[in-house]
Write a protein that holds these residues in place. Sequence first.
Motif, PDB file in Angstrom:
ATOM      1  N   GLU A  23      -3.690  -0.039  -8.026  1.00  0.00           N
ATOM      2  CA  GLU A  23      -2.357   0.227  -8.579  1.00  0.00           C
ATOM      3  C   GLU A  23      -1.313  -0.662  -7.916  1.00  0.00           C
ATOM      4  N   LEU A  82       5.646   3.216  -6.993  1.00  0.00           N
ATOM      5  CA  LEU A  82       4.685   4.295  -6.759  1.00  0.00           C
ATOM      6  C   LEU A  82       5.207   5.368  -5.815  1.00  0.00           C
ATOM      7  N   ARG A 189      -5.881   5.055 -16.991  1.00  0.00           N
ATOM      8  CA  ARG A 189      -5.155   3.974 -16.335  1.00  0.00           C
ATOM      9  C   ARG A 189      -6.101   2.827 -15.982  1.00  0.00           C
ATOM     10  N   ALA A 191      -5.972   0.601 -13.627  1.00  0.00           N
ATOM     11  CA  ALA A 191      -6.284   0.494 -12.199  1.00  0.00           C
ATOM     12  C   ALA A 191      -7.362   1.487 -11.794  1.00  0.00           C
TER      13      ALA A 191
END
Length: 209
Positions: A23, A82, A189, A191
């Motif tokens: 991520e 994040l 996702r 990632a």
Amino acid sequence: MSELVFYTNPQSRGRIVHWMMEEVGQPYRTVWLNFGPEMKSAEYRAVNPMGKVPALRHGDVVVTEAAAICAYLADAFPDTGLAPPPGDPLRGTWLRWLFFGAGPLEQAVTARALGWQVPPGRERMAGFGSYDDTLNALEIALRPGPFICGERFSAADVYIGSSLAWGLMFGTIEKRPVFADYVKRLGGRTAAQRADRLNEERLKAQPAG
């Protein structure tokens, strides 16, 4: 920029951090360690005296514990978004649930998996209180969705989502619809999928036994 060195094993909590590394999107070097003598060696204990993974070295900084690594990376690379920055009202929510995952949720699920029950009337001595209270609190937090901080995906979702996915897979967490939907959403996702693929490839490549 200081090198990021990530120590892990594909059958460990390192998979949580591996998702986080993907991520973040910064270059990093992975050091795969086998359980047993290699992980307990003097060389690796110089990184983590516990002799366990995951661990992260970032220049002269060493961070262990999956939740701490996720928090560190989110703050070290703020452009990823994040982690809500200091002063953002969501920062408190983010910290709350990230540490809830590393504290009450981890304890409650581990106790259940080991068949250990808090004696009646002694719940105050256990950080999680009870398994049901822990899951109920998390369900209430996740119900509004789509993420633990509302519309904002964060490192807290990496940790909570990984814990729930693992627990649902192995039956240590009740298969509540809110949990299942959340895990499915996070599993989409890119990632997360990339990290899973890297770990599965490592599992296939390592010698049997």
